[in-house]
Design a protein around this motif. Structure first.
Motif, PDB file in Angstrom:
ATOM      1  N   MET A 152       6.526  -1.137   3.664  1.00 16.05           N
ATOM      2  CA  MET A 152       6.144  -2.111   4.698  1.00 16.05           C
ATOM      3  C   MET A 152       5.293  -3.227   4.072  1.00 16.05           C
ATOM      4  O   MET A 152       4.357  -2.976   3.325  1.00 16.05           O
ATOM      5  CB  MET A 152       5.338  -1.409   5.789  1.00 16.05           C
ATOM      6  N   THR A 153       5.640  -4.465   4.380  1.00 15.61           N
ATOM      7  CA  THR A 153       4.941  -5.619   3.812  1.00 15.61           C
ATOM      8  C   THR A 153       3.598  -5.851   4.503  1.00 15.61           C
ATOM      9  O   THR A 153       3.498  -5.763   5.723  1.00 15.61           O
ATOM     10  CB  THR A 153       5.810  -6.883   3.963  1.00 15.61           C
ATOM     11  N   ARG A 154       2.592  -6.143   3.687  1.00 17.00           N
ATOM     12  CA  ARG A 154       1.283  -6.525   4.225  1.00 17.00           C
ATOM     13  C   ARG A 154       1.125  -8.039   4.050  1.00 17.00           C
ATOM     14  O   ARG A 154       1.216  -8.550   2.930  1.00 17.00           O
ATOM     15  CB  ARG A 154       0.161  -5.797   3.471  1.00 17.00           C
ATOM     16  N   LYS A 155       0.915  -8.737   5.157  1.00 15.63           N
ATOM     17  CA  LYS A 155       0.771 -10.193   5.105  1.00 15.63           C
ATOM     18  C   LYS A 155      -0.688 -10.551   4.860  1.00 15.63           C
ATOM     19  O   LYS A 155      -1.590 -10.008   5.495  1.00 15.63           O
ATOM     20  CB  LYS A 155       1.276 -10.817   6.402  1.00 15.63           C
ATOM     21  N   ALA A 156      -0.897 -11.494   3.950  1.00 15.05           N
ATOM     22  CA  ALA A 156      -2.270 -11.835   3.567  1.00 15.05           C
ATOM     23  C   ALA A 156      -2.492 -13.337   3.469  1.00 15.05           C
ATOM     24  O   ALA A 156      -1.614 -14.080   3.022  1.00 15.05           O
ATOM     25  CB  ALA A 156      -2.603 -11.189   2.223  1.00 15.05           C
ATOM     26  N   VAL A 157      -3.678 -13.771   3.893  1.00 13.66           N
ATOM     27  CA  VAL A 157      -4.185 -15.100   3.558  1.00 13.66           C
ATOM     28  C   VAL A 157      -5.043 -14.919   2.316  1.00 13.66           C
ATOM     29  O   VAL A 157      -5.974 -14.097   2.302  1.00 13.66           O
ATOM     30  CB  VAL A 157      -5.015 -15.706   4.712  1.00 13.66           C
ATOM     31  N   LEU A 158      -4.708 -15.653   1.273  1.00  8.88           N
ATOM     32  CA  LEU A 158      -5.426 -15.562   0.001  1.00  8.88           C
ATOM     33  C   LEU A 158      -6.516 -16.628  -0.037  1.00  8.88           C
ATOM     34  O   LEU A 158      -6.255 -17.793   0.290  1.00  8.88           O
ATOM     35  CB  LEU A 158      -4.442 -15.766  -1.158  1.00  8.88           C
ATOM     36  N   ALA A 201      -0.415  -6.435  -5.414  1.00  2.85           N
ATOM     37  CA  ALA A 201       0.640  -5.420  -5.290  1.00  2.85           C
ATOM     38  C   ALA A 201       1.911  -6.053  -4.716  1.00  2.85           C
ATOM     39  O   ALA A 201       1.853  -7.046  -3.980  1.00  2.85           O
ATOM     40  CB  ALA A 201       0.164  -4.284  -4.385  1.00  2.85           C
ATOM     41  N   LYS A 202       3.047  -5.469  -5.051  1.00  7.17           N
ATOM     42  CA  LYS A 202       4.345  -6.029  -4.667  1.00  7.17           C
ATOM     43  C   LYS A 202       4.579  -6.040  -3.160  1.00  7.17           C
ATOM     44  O   LYS A 202       5.402  -6.808  -2.656  1.00  7.17           O
ATOM     45  CB  LYS A 202       5.465  -5.269  -5.374  1.00  7.17           C
ATOM     46  N   ASP A 203       3.873  -5.195  -2.415  1.00 11.58           N
ATOM     47  CA  ASP A 203       4.091  -5.157  -0.967  1.00 11.58           C
ATOM     48  C   ASP A 203       3.265  -6.191  -0.212  1.00 11.58           C
ATOM     49  O   ASP A 203       3.335  -6.262   1.023  1.00 11.58           O
ATOM     50  CB  ASP A 203       3.786  -3.753  -0.418  1.00 11.58           C
ATOM     51  N   ILE A 204       2.500  -7.003  -0.938  1.00 14.83           N
ATOM     52  CA  ILE A 204       1.686  -8.031  -0.280  1.00 14.83           C
ATOM     53  C   ILE A 204       2.432  -9.360  -0.284  1.00 14.83           C
ATOM     54  O   ILE A 204       2.850  -9.847  -1.332  1.00 14.83           O
ATOM     55  CB  ILE A 204       0.313  -8.178  -0.972  1.00 14.83           C
ATOM     56  N   GLU A 205       2.587  -9.919   0.903  1.00 15.89           N
ATOM     57  CA  GLU A 205       3.199 -11.243   1.056  1.00 15.89           C
ATOM     58  C   GLU A 205       2.085 -12.231   1.388  1.00 15.89           C
ATOM     59  O   GLU A 205       1.444 -12.123   2.437  1.00 15.89           O
ATOM     60  CB  GLU A 205       4.243 -11.236   2.180  1.00 15.89           C
ATOM     61  N   VAL A 206       1.855 -13.172   0.491  1.00 12.18           N
ATOM     62  CA  VAL A 206       0.846 -14.203   0.742  1.00 12.18           C
ATOM     63  C   VAL A 206       1.468 -15.239   1.674  1.00 12.18           C
ATOM     64  O   VAL A 206       2.437 -15.924   1.316  1.00 12.18           O
ATOM     65  CB  VAL A 206       0.376 -14.857  -0.572  1.00 12.18           C
ATOM     66  N   PHE A 221      -1.633 -17.948  11.087  1.00 12.85           N
ATOM     67  CA  PHE A 221      -0.775 -17.046  10.322  1.00 12.85           C
ATOM     68  C   PHE A 221      -0.922 -15.565  10.687  1.00 12.85           C
ATOM     69  O   PHE A 221      -0.141 -14.744  10.217  1.00 12.85           O
ATOM     70  CB  PHE A 221      -1.020 -17.254   8.826  1.00 12.85           C
ATOM     71  N   ALA A 222      -1.927 -15.213  11.481  1.00 13.15           N
ATOM     72  CA  ALA A 222      -2.130 -13.831  11.949  1.00 13.15           C
ATOM     73  C   ALA A 222      -1.886 -12.795  10.855  1.00 13.15           C
ATOM     74  O   ALA A 222      -1.043 -11.908  10.998  1.00 13.15           O
ATOM     75  CB  ALA A 222      -1.210 -13.550  13.139  1.00 13.15           C
ATOM     76  N   PRO A 223      -2.651 -12.882   9.745  1.00 13.34           N
ATOM     77  CA  PRO A 223      -2.407 -11.964   8.629  1.00 13.34           C
ATOM     78  C   PRO A 223      -2.947 -10.558   8.894  1.00 13.34           C
ATOM     79  O   PRO A 223      -3.795 -10.361   9.772  1.00 13.34           O
ATOM     80  CB  PRO A 223      -3.186 -12.613   7.485  1.00 13.34           C
ATOM     81  N   ASP A 224      -2.448  -9.612   8.115  1.00 11.56           N
ATOM     82  CA  ASP A 224      -3.011  -8.258   8.140  1.00 11.56           C
ATOM     83  C   ASP A 224      -4.292  -8.208   7.316  1.00 11.56           C
ATOM     84  O   ASP A 224      -5.201  -7.428   7.614  1.00 11.56           O
ATOM     85  CB  ASP A 224      -2.004  -7.257   7.550  1.00 11.56           C
ATOM     86  N   LEU A 225      -4.328  -9.041   6.274  1.00  9.04           N
ATOM     87  CA  LEU A 225      -5.448  -9.019   5.328  1.00  9.04           C
ATOM     88  C   LEU A 225      -5.920 -10.431   4.986  1.00  9.04           C
ATOM     89  O   LEU A 225      -5.124 -11.377   4.963  1.00  9.04           O
ATOM     90  CB  LEU A 225      -5.023  -8.347   4.014  1.00  9.04           C
ATOM     91  N   PHE A 226      -7.212 -10.530   4.702  1.00  8.35           N
ATOM     92  CA  PHE A 226      -7.785 -11.706   4.059  1.00  8.35           C
ATOM     93  C   PHE A 226      -8.230 -11.229   2.679  1.00  8.35           C
ATOM     94  O   PHE A 226      -9.111 -10.370   2.582  1.00  8.35           O
ATOM     95  CB  PHE A 226      -8.971 -12.259   4.844  1.00  8.35           C
ATOM     96  N   ASP A 244     -14.636  -3.451  -7.219  1.00  8.30           N
ATOM     97  CA  ASP A 244     -13.653  -2.558  -7.848  1.00  8.30           C
ATOM     98  C   ASP A 244     -12.964  -1.627  -6.853  1.00  8.30           C
ATOM     99  O   ASP A 244     -11.755  -1.384  -6.938  1.00  8.30           O
ATOM    100  CB  ASP A 244     -14.303  -1.735  -8.969  1.00  8.30           C
ATOM    101  N   ALA A 245     -13.712  -1.103  -5.898  1.00 11.20           N
ATOM    102  CA  ALA A 245     -13.138  -0.176  -4.920  1.00 11.20           C
ATOM    103  C   ALA A 245     -12.144  -0.905  -4.008  1.00 11.20           C
ATOM    104  O   ALA A 245     -11.050  -0.399  -3.743  1.00 11.20           O
ATOM    105  CB  ALA A 245     -14.231   0.478  -4.094  1.00 11.20           C
ATOM    106  N   GLN A 246     -12.537  -2.096  -3.545  1.00 13.93           N
ATOM    107  CA  GLN A 246     -11.639  -2.859  -2.676  1.00 13.93           C
ATOM    108  C   GLN A 246     -10.445  -3.405  -3.457  1.00 13.93           C
ATOM    109  O   GLN A 246      -9.333  -3.485  -2.931  1.00 13.93           O
ATOM    110  CB  GLN A 246     -12.408  -3.997  -2.012  1.00 13.93           C
ATOM    111  N   ARG A 247     -10.674  -3.749  -4.701  1.00  8.62           N
ATOM    112  CA  ARG A 247      -9.616  -4.292  -5.545  1.00  8.62           C
ATOM    113  C   ARG A 247      -8.392  -3.350  -5.588  1.00  8.62           C
ATOM    114  O   ARG A 247      -7.245  -3.801  -5.534  1.00  8.62           O
ATOM    115  CB  ARG A 247     -10.169  -4.501  -6.958  1.00  8.62           C
ATOM    116  N   ALA A 248      -8.689  -2.063  -5.666  1.00  7.37           N
ATOM    117  CA  ALA A 248      -7.609  -1.079  -5.778  1.00  7.37           C
ATOM    118  C   ALA A 248      -6.695  -1.064  -4.551  1.00  7.37           C
ATOM    119  O   ALA A 248      -5.534  -0.646  -4.638  1.00  7.37           O
ATOM    120  CB  ALA A 248      -8.211   0.303  -5.987  1.00  7.37           C
ATOM    121  N   ILE A 249      -7.189  -1.564  -3.411  1.00  2.00           N
ATOM    122  CA  ILE A 249      -6.399  -1.585  -2.179  1.00  2.00           C
ATOM    123  C   ILE A 249      -5.250  -2.601  -2.255  1.00  2.00           C
ATOM    124  O   ILE A 249      -4.216  -2.406  -1.621  1.00  2.00           O
ATOM    125  CB  ILE A 249      -7.308  -1.912  -0.963  1.00  2.00           C
ATOM    126  N   VAL A 250      -5.432  -3.640  -3.074  1.00  2.00           N
ATOM    127  CA  VAL A 250      -4.453  -4.738  -3.072  1.00  2.00           C
ATOM    128  C   VAL A 250      -3.778  -4.987  -4.417  1.00  2.00           C
ATOM    129  O   VAL A 250      -2.930  -5.878  -4.527  1.00  2.00           O
ATOM    130  CB  VAL A 250      -5.093  -6.059  -2.569  1.00  2.00           C
TER     131      VAL A 250
END
Length: 344
Positions: free
Chosen positions: A1-7, A85-90, A284-289, A336-342
């Motif tokens: 499943m793709t996670r949509k993100a604003v970078l 990660a490959k499942d993140i769509e910016v 853009f209603a992202p899942d992640l910032f 570092d801990a949050q980095r591993a999530i993405v």
């Protein structure tokens, strides 16, 4: 499943002592990218980015300089943007202040090399001229709730100081619950004398920062336009949100206008980072910032910007913390801990 993100790309002040070695720790696989940056620095008679990052000692006086901090932050941030990660769509890219230049490269409107040229050129020009300075002061309380009345009161003080003979002071960056103000020494000192000390550290002067995003930077903007050609700019591959909250769309961007904004309005007019973040959320209603590194200091301003927009029903710091604990939506790659999530 793709996670949509604003970078979101950070600006100056994010590469500090804890970040020394960031490129070596996180991006050992990007030697070719950094070699291009190092070659540009060497050709200009400047210390290489990898040498600066690999130093054993950090000093604020050196690493806060525009010609040192800017290229380091660019290299770290762009490398992070290339490590998702490959499942993140910016779905959109924005940045704070100097982070706009990084956002241009992360979105594909500038090549990695040309983006570095822009950052290194503008950072060096800012340092050589070092016109004016900046300070930070909060208007939101400890609970992060928006306080428009306090904000208006502070901006009225700023406007009054700016009318005085020999005093320059204006809003530089609207930064979540903070105001970044810029001006000359007389203007900055007058504001410091006019407001109470908050949290034992504000108003806080920013070392080696010029009066960014004000008319005082007109000479820097003019020189930047001479040195940096409009032909460097191309259509962004993903939407870009600038310091007005305006969206530059792929396939519909006037690249001459993008150059003009980047080396014109963006340099000499206030930067509304709050609106950029809020428009990223609402458009853009992202899942992640995702805030790229280095550092983690921009996360608070992003969170406050979202709270002030009532994003997902949040009205204060407690709401944001509860949501983050349940399902993190704001990720700082400098952590570092949050980095591993993405990352992959």
């Amino acid at each position: 499943m793709t996670r949509k993100a604003v970078l979101i790309c950070p600006g100056r002040g994010t590469y500090n002592k804890p970040e020394l070695g960031y490129l070596h720790r996180h991006h050992g696989d990007k030697a070719a990218l950094f070699a291009g940056f190092d070659a540009q620095r060497s050709a200009a008679g400047q210390e290489e980015v990898t040498t600066l990052d690999g130093a054993t000692r950090f000093s604020v006086s050196k690493y806060s300089r525009g010609d040192i901090a800017s290229p380091l932050i660019y290299a770290a941030s762009l490398a992070d943007a290339q490590s998702l990660a490959k499942d993140i769509e910016v779905v959109a890219v924005t940045g704070n202040s100097m982070g706009w230049y990084i956002a241009l490269a992360a979105a594909g409107a500038l090549s990695a090399e040309d983006g570095f040229t822009v950052v290194n050129t503008m950072g060096t020009l800012m340092q050589e001229q070092l016109i004016g300075g900046q300070l930070v002061y909060p208007f939101a309380g400890a609970d992060w709730q928006n306080d428009p009345a306090r904000k208006a009161e502070l901006l009225a003080i700023v406007a009054d100081i700016n009318t005085r003979a020999g005093h320059d002071l204006v809003l530089s960056i609207d930064l979540g619950g903070m105001l970044v103000l810029a001006g000359n020494e007389a203007g900055l000192s007058a504001f410091e004398a006019a407001v109470p000390v908050v949290e034992e550290r504000f108003p806080m002067r920013l070392a080696n920062h010029a009066a960014f995003h004000t008319s005082l930077q007109a000479p820097v903007a003019a020189e930047g336009r001479k040195r940096l050609a409009a032909g460097m700019f191309s259509q962004p591959k993903v939407p870009l949100i600038d310091g007005r909250g305006h969206v530059w769309w792929p396939g519909a961007t006037d690249t001459q206008a993008l150059w003009d904004y980047t080396l014109g309005h963006q340099v000499v007019e206030p930067y509304d980072f709050t609106r950029a973040v809020q428009n990223g959320a609402l458009e853009f209603a992202p899942d992640l910032f995702i805030v790229t590194g280095p550092g983690t200091t921009l996360g608070g301003a992003v969170a406050q910007s979202l709270v002030h927009a009532g994003w997902q029903g949040m009205s204060g710091k407690a709401d944001f913390k509860a949501q983050q604990a349940k399902a993190p939506s704001l990720i700082s790659m400098g952590d570092d801990a949050q980095r591993a999530i993405v990352t992959g």
